[in-house]
Write a protein that holds these residues in place. Structure first.
Motif, PDB file in Angstrom:
ATOM      1  N   SER A  68       0.244  -1.115  -0.052  1.00  0.00           N
ATOM      2  CA  SER A  68       0.000   0.242  -0.218  1.00  0.00           C
ATOM      3  C   SER A  68       1.237   0.934  -0.050  1.00  0.00           C
ATOM      4  O   SER A  68       0.619   2.172  -1.007  1.00  0.00           O
ATOM      5  CB  SER A  68      -0.899   0.171   1.486  1.00  0.00           C
ATOM      6  OG  SER A  68      -1.773  -0.525   0.936  1.00  0.00           O
ATOM      7  N   LEU A  69       2.064   1.095   0.545  1.00  0.00           N
ATOM      8  CA  LEU A  69       2.789   2.297   0.717  1.00  0.00           C
ATOM      9  C   LEU A  69       3.805   2.904  -0.642  1.00  0.00           C
ATOM     10  O   LEU A  69       3.875   3.735  -0.866  1.00  0.00           O
ATOM     11  CB  LEU A  69       4.345   2.157   2.141  1.00  0.00           C
ATOM     12  CG  LEU A  69       3.707   2.305   3.557  1.00  0.00           C
ATOM     13  CD1 LEU A  69       4.163   2.230   4.404  1.00  0.00           C
ATOM     14  CD2 LEU A  69       2.334   3.859   3.510  1.00  0.00           C
ATOM     15  N   TRP A  70       3.718   1.448  -0.969  1.00  0.00           N
ATOM     16  CA  TRP A  70       4.961   1.937  -2.318  1.00  0.00           C
ATOM     17  C   TRP A  70       3.782   1.914  -3.531  1.00  0.00           C
ATOM     18  O   TRP A  70       4.161   2.868  -4.031  1.00  0.00           O
ATOM     19  CB  TRP A  70       5.488   0.352  -2.771  1.00  0.00           C
ATOM     20  CG  TRP A  70       6.615  -0.423  -2.520  1.00  0.00           C
ATOM     21  CD1 TRP A  70       7.154  -1.255  -1.542  1.00  0.00           C
ATOM     22  CD2 TRP A  70       7.914   0.698  -2.520  1.00  0.00           C
ATOM     23  NE1 TRP A  70       8.490  -0.973  -1.518  1.00  0.00           N
ATOM     24  CE2 TRP A  70       9.050   0.032  -2.481  1.00  0.00           C
ATOM     25  CE3 TRP A  70       7.837   1.713  -3.538  1.00  0.00           C
ATOM     26  CZ2 TRP A  70      10.000   0.425  -2.353  1.00  0.00           C
ATOM     27  CZ3 TRP A  70       9.269   2.532  -3.388  1.00  0.00           C
ATOM     28  CH2 TRP A  70      10.478   1.336  -2.993  1.00  0.00           C
ATOM     29  N   PHE A  73       3.064   5.530  -3.116  1.00  0.00           N
ATOM     30  CA  PHE A  73       4.803   6.435  -2.980  1.00  0.00           C
ATOM     31  C   PHE A  73       4.532   6.770  -5.220  1.00  0.00           C
ATOM     32  O   PHE A  73       4.500   7.507  -5.943  1.00  0.00           O
ATOM     33  CB  PHE A  73       5.653   5.892  -2.661  1.00  0.00           C
ATOM     34  CG  PHE A  73       6.920   6.888  -2.764  1.00  0.00           C
ATOM     35  CD1 PHE A  73       7.120   7.674  -2.402  1.00  0.00           C
ATOM     36  CD2 PHE A  73       7.866   6.216  -4.158  1.00  0.00           C
ATOM     37  CE1 PHE A  73       8.464   8.470  -3.329  1.00  0.00           C
ATOM     38  CE2 PHE A  73       8.759   6.674  -4.577  1.00  0.00           C
ATOM     39  CZ  PHE A  73       9.198   7.556  -3.870  1.00  0.00           C
ATOM     40  N   GLY A  74       4.748   5.577  -5.594  1.00  0.00           N
ATOM     41  CA  GLY A  74       4.568   5.457  -7.169  1.00  0.00           C
ATOM     42  C   GLY A  74       2.980   6.366  -7.327  1.00  0.00           C
ATOM     43  O   GLY A  74       3.773   7.592  -8.751  1.00  0.00           O
ATOM     44  N   GLY A  76       1.330   8.323  -6.608  1.00  0.00           N
ATOM     45  CA  GLY A  76       1.445  10.136  -5.859  1.00  0.00           C
ATOM     46  C   GLY A  76       2.750  10.353  -6.913  1.00  0.00           C
ATOM     47  O   GLY A  76       2.660  11.596  -7.202  1.00  0.00           O
ATOM     48  N   ALA A  77       4.199   9.814  -7.256  1.00  0.00           N
ATOM     49  CA  ALA A  77       5.503  10.791  -7.790  1.00  0.00           C
ATOM     50  C   ALA A  77       4.011  10.723  -9.117  1.00  0.00           C
ATOM     51  O   ALA A  77       4.415  12.037  -9.886  1.00  0.00           O
ATOM     52  CB  ALA A  77       6.136  10.154  -8.074  1.00  0.00           C
ATOM     53  N   GLY A  78       4.247   9.923  -9.305  1.00  0.00           N
ATOM     54  CA  GLY A  78       3.778   9.471 -11.501  1.00  0.00           C
ATOM     55  C   GLY A  78       2.615  10.466 -11.517  1.00  0.00           C
ATOM     56  O   GLY A  78       3.237  11.326 -12.910  1.00  0.00           O
ATOM     57  N   VAL A  79       1.440  10.622 -10.935  1.00  0.00           N
ATOM     58  CA  VAL A  79       0.347  11.600 -11.071  1.00  0.00           C
ATOM     59  C   VAL A  79       0.708  13.568 -10.916  1.00  0.00           C
ATOM     60  O   VAL A  79      -0.044  13.946 -12.214  1.00  0.00           O
ATOM     61  CB  VAL A  79      -0.977  11.568 -10.528  1.00  0.00           C
ATOM     62  CG1 VAL A  79      -1.458  10.383 -10.320  1.00  0.00           C
ATOM     63  CG2 VAL A  79      -0.801  11.643  -8.696  1.00  0.00           C
ATOM     64  N   LEU A  80       1.302  13.422  -9.897  1.00  0.00           N
ATOM     65  CA  LEU A  80       2.542  15.030 -10.103  1.00  0.00           C
ATOM     66  C   LEU A  80       3.141  15.292 -10.943  1.00  0.00           C
ATOM     67  O   LEU A  80       2.635  16.173 -11.773  1.00  0.00           O
ATOM     68  CB  LEU A  80       2.768  14.875  -8.801  1.00  0.00           C
ATOM     69  CG  LEU A  80       2.412  15.079  -7.218  1.00  0.00           C
ATOM     70  CD1 LEU A  80       3.296  14.919  -6.538  1.00  0.00           C
ATOM     71  CD2 LEU A  80       1.894  17.006  -7.214  1.00  0.00           C
ATOM     72  N   ILE A  81       3.735  14.552 -11.511  1.00  0.00           N
ATOM     73  CA  ILE A  81       4.546  15.027 -13.259  1.00  0.00           C
ATOM     74  C   ILE A  81       3.606  14.470 -14.477  1.00  0.00           C
ATOM     75  O   ILE A  81       4.527  15.838 -14.970  1.00  0.00           O
ATOM     76  CB  ILE A  81       5.966  13.476 -12.711  1.00  0.00           C
ATOM     77  CG1 ILE A  81       6.791  13.568 -11.436  1.00  0.00           C
ATOM     78  CG2 ILE A  81       6.750  13.701 -14.159  1.00  0.00           C
ATOM     79  CD1 ILE A  81       7.740  12.565 -11.815  1.00  0.00           C
ATOM     80  N   MET A  82       3.019  13.666 -14.123  1.00  0.00           N
ATOM     81  CA  MET A  82       2.439  13.910 -15.449  1.00  0.00           C
ATOM     82  C   MET A  82       0.917  15.189 -15.208  1.00  0.00           C
ATOM     83  O   MET A  82       1.099  15.641 -15.960  1.00  0.00           O
ATOM     84  CB  MET A  82       1.427  12.749 -16.123  1.00  0.00           C
ATOM     85  CG  MET A  82       1.073  11.664 -17.090  1.00  0.00           C
ATOM     86  SD  MET A  82       0.746  10.517 -17.094  1.00  0.00           S
ATOM     87  CE  MET A  82       2.143   9.624 -16.778  1.00  0.00           C
ATOM     88  N   GLY A  83       0.321  14.982 -14.282  1.00  0.00           N
ATOM     89  CA  GLY A  83      -0.987  16.151 -13.919  1.00  0.00           C
ATOM     90  C   GLY A  83       0.286  17.150 -14.397  1.00  0.00           C
ATOM     91  O   GLY A  83      -0.782  17.727 -14.890  1.00  0.00           O
ATOM     92  N   VAL A  84       0.923  17.648 -13.154  1.00  0.00           N
ATOM     93  CA  VAL A  84       1.338  19.509 -13.552  1.00  0.00           C
ATOM     94  C   VAL A  84       2.217  19.344 -14.796  1.00  0.00           C
ATOM     95  O   VAL A  84       1.317  20.932 -15.423  1.00  0.00           O
ATOM     96  CB  VAL A  84       2.288  19.356 -12.241  1.00  0.00           C
ATOM     97  CG1 VAL A  84       2.386  20.943 -11.784  1.00  0.00           C
ATOM     98  CG2 VAL A  84       1.769  19.320 -10.828  1.00  0.00           C
TER      99      VAL A  84
END
Length: 560
Positions: A68-70, A73-74, A76-84
């Motif tokens: 669940s933590l992985w 983390f994965g 969260g990082a992906g949607v931040l980079i791709m969405g922003v």
């Protein structure tokens, strides 16, 4: 010196001080209905299920936590980079196709993650079109000749969730960029900042609250996911709740797992609030002027186009085209197996849930407009918790109290009238709709509240001066003015119910399958051609609010 006598407060005076009227009472009742499953899950922490917990701790509990933590983390990082990145490019850069990408990038919202998981597994499998094509091109004859990544893994689940959840960050980040002050960005340019420096030092910090809100939504949906992680064999809390309930038959242990999962949600909210602390974000001038766009040329334009194209292509276009191909190639099988009956089941629960959610949302929003007192504020907060709680948790929280209520009613009727009536609510469509209301009522409330908030209070005063009661004002004055918000609320809840899998899988009545359930069953049996038609139907229905939302964004931008 005379002493003043304490004033005794009667129950009537307490009510008058708290402004507890009929609307407040209705909102409190709705909040109590929504809070009941959550409270039962929380109360399970105080029950004794030590033996089962020892078994879980020795076997799979560590996997639940780590996976669940992985995932968080994965994803969260992906949607931040791709969405922003995509939001910034289509909002403040000019390149070929940017106006199309403004709404194309929202289309992955129409497909739940488990549909992408089933589709990509079939496409990338050994007998799928991708590996068959590679073997034909390079002359490979078996798996000993080449290596191909296994998508049924943790990283595969992360990619599937990123592709369907990045629009949450994209949508809110793009809205924040559109609302930013032109003077602020021009000031940064006049001080010598390059476009990249303006983005990192000015635009990104100002858009931070919206970006974090989108990230929180994406992570909540990640923790709610069941179909993707279960299909890929990734043990998380959602799969653990289901297997503990149905595999081990331990309701209390499943409820405690659900309560533990809620701690992740509370932690997400607390971390986001702590990170902001006393920070405030203001605009110093009107956002109505159009923001200047940076003209991208040559290789920069190509890179921007590719950055925007691949999320749309991988998150919507490729799986949608493949589903259409499967439906056309297997039309007889795709539309057989009670497809229309499944569609009618999905339609029934979606329509009833959407209408009920709209009525509850109207009561809550209008009650808040009439009496925004302490009771009302607390009740609204409680009723808004449902969307932050995973469907599997809500399902557990509903089945336990509903089961107790059914047993109590059955025992009473049998003792009093010597009749056996069985279970009245458990295993019926009522329990399923109750779960949908707990989960998606905040969605309807948000749409109705935003529309109702645009109506000036002076209109209410004018109607009251003419002798209208609050109920008449709502029906004859406000309802016609917020038709758009009401339609949006119905549409969003309708589509969310059509896509919901965990709660439906646990609570659905016997022999009452929906499109989502049938897709899950067929895909689990490796029968994707039969699952293609229900899957495509879910995607097509999901496109309705996405297209409407895209039109609304384009309309608001033209008006500005």
């Amino acid at each position: 010196m005379t002493e003043s006598k304490p004033v005794s407060l009667t129950p009537q005076s307490w009510l008058s001080r708290l402004s507890l009227n009929g609307w407040t009472a209705l909102v409190i009742i709705i909040a109590a209905l929504i809070a009941t499953p959550i409270l039962f899950v929380v109360s399970s922490l105080f029950t004794n299920a030590q033996a089962v917990w020892q078994h879980l701790a020795a076997t799979v509990l560590a996997d639940y936590i780590i996976n669940s933590l992985w995932l968080m983390f994965g994803v969260g990082a992906g949607v931040l980079i791709m969405g922003v990145s995509t939001a910034w490019l289509v909002t403040l850069c000019r390149f070929w196709g940017c106006s199309w990408f403004e709404w194309l990038l929202l289309l992955p919202l129409s497909a739940p993650a488990y549909l992408l998981a089933y589709t990509y597994t079939n496409m990338l499998d050994y007998y799928g079109p991708v590996q068959i094509t590679l073997r034909q091109w390079f002359g490979w004859s078996s798996v000993n000749d080449y290596w191909f990544p296994d998508i049924r893994s943790l990283w595969g689940a992360i990619i599937m969730l990123i592709l369907v959840l990045y629009p949450y960050v994209y949508l809110l980040a793009r809205t924040a960029f559109l609302e930013q002050s032109i003077c602020t960005l021009e000031a940064s340019r006049s001080l010598g900042c390059s476009p990249w420096q303006s983005f990192f030092k000015v635009a990104l910090p100002l858009a931070r609250p919206a970006i974090m809100a989108g990230l929180a939504l994406a992570l909540m949906e990640t923790l709610n996911d069941f179909g993707t992680v279960q299909y890929f064999g990734v043990n998380t809390f959602t799969t653990g709740i289901y297997s503990t309930w149905f595999g081990l038959g331990e309701r209390q242990a499943a409820a405690q797992l659900a309560a533990f999962l809620m701690l992740f949600i509370v932690g997400l909210i607390a971390i986001e609030l702590w990170s902001r602390r006393q920070a405030r974000y203001y605009q110093t001038s009107s956002p109505q002027l159009h923001l200047p766009r940076y003209q991208l040329k040559s290789w920069r334009a190509i890179i921007a186009w590719l950055v925007c194209f691949f999320p749309f292509f991988l998150g919507f276009f490729a799986p949608a085209i493949y589903l259409v191909h499967l439906v056309m190639a297997n039309a007889a099988d795709a539309l057989a197996n009670n497809f229309w009956q499944l569609a009618s089941h999905s339609l029934i629960v979606a329509v009833i849930s959407a209408i009920a959610a709209l009525l509850f949302a109207l009561i809550m929003a209008y009650g808040q407009r009439l009496k925004n007192n302490l009771f009302m504020k607390i009740s609204i907060r409680i009723a808004a918790l449902g969307y932050a709680i995973p469907g599997s948790v809500i399902a557990v929280g509903i089945l336990i109290p509903v089961g107790h209520l059914d047993n109590a009613i059955a025992n009473f009727v049998q003792d009093t009238f010597n009749l056996k009536i069985g279970l009245l609510i458990s295993g019926t469509i009522l329990a399923l709709i109750y779960a949908y209301l707990v989960r998606f009522l905040p969605v309807a409330f948000g749409a109705v509240e935003s529309s109702l908030g645009k109506i000036k209070p002076s209109l209410d005063d004018a109607a009251r001066s003419l002798g209208s009661t609050p109920s008449k004002i709502l029906v004859k004055v406000h309802t016609p003015l917020i038709t758009g918000g009401m339609l949006t609320a119905i549409m969003l809840v309708f589509v969310d119910v059509m896509k919901e899998l965990p709660a439906t899988l646990v609570i659905r009545p016997f022999n009452f399958d929906t499109l989502a359930i049938r897709v899950y069953q067929y895909a689990s049996d490796e029968r994707l051609p039969e699952a293609a038609a229900p899957a495509l139907a879910i995607v097509l229905v999901g496109m309705i609010p996405v297209i409407f939302l895209s039109w609304q964004l384009a309309k608001s931008r033209r008006m500005n």
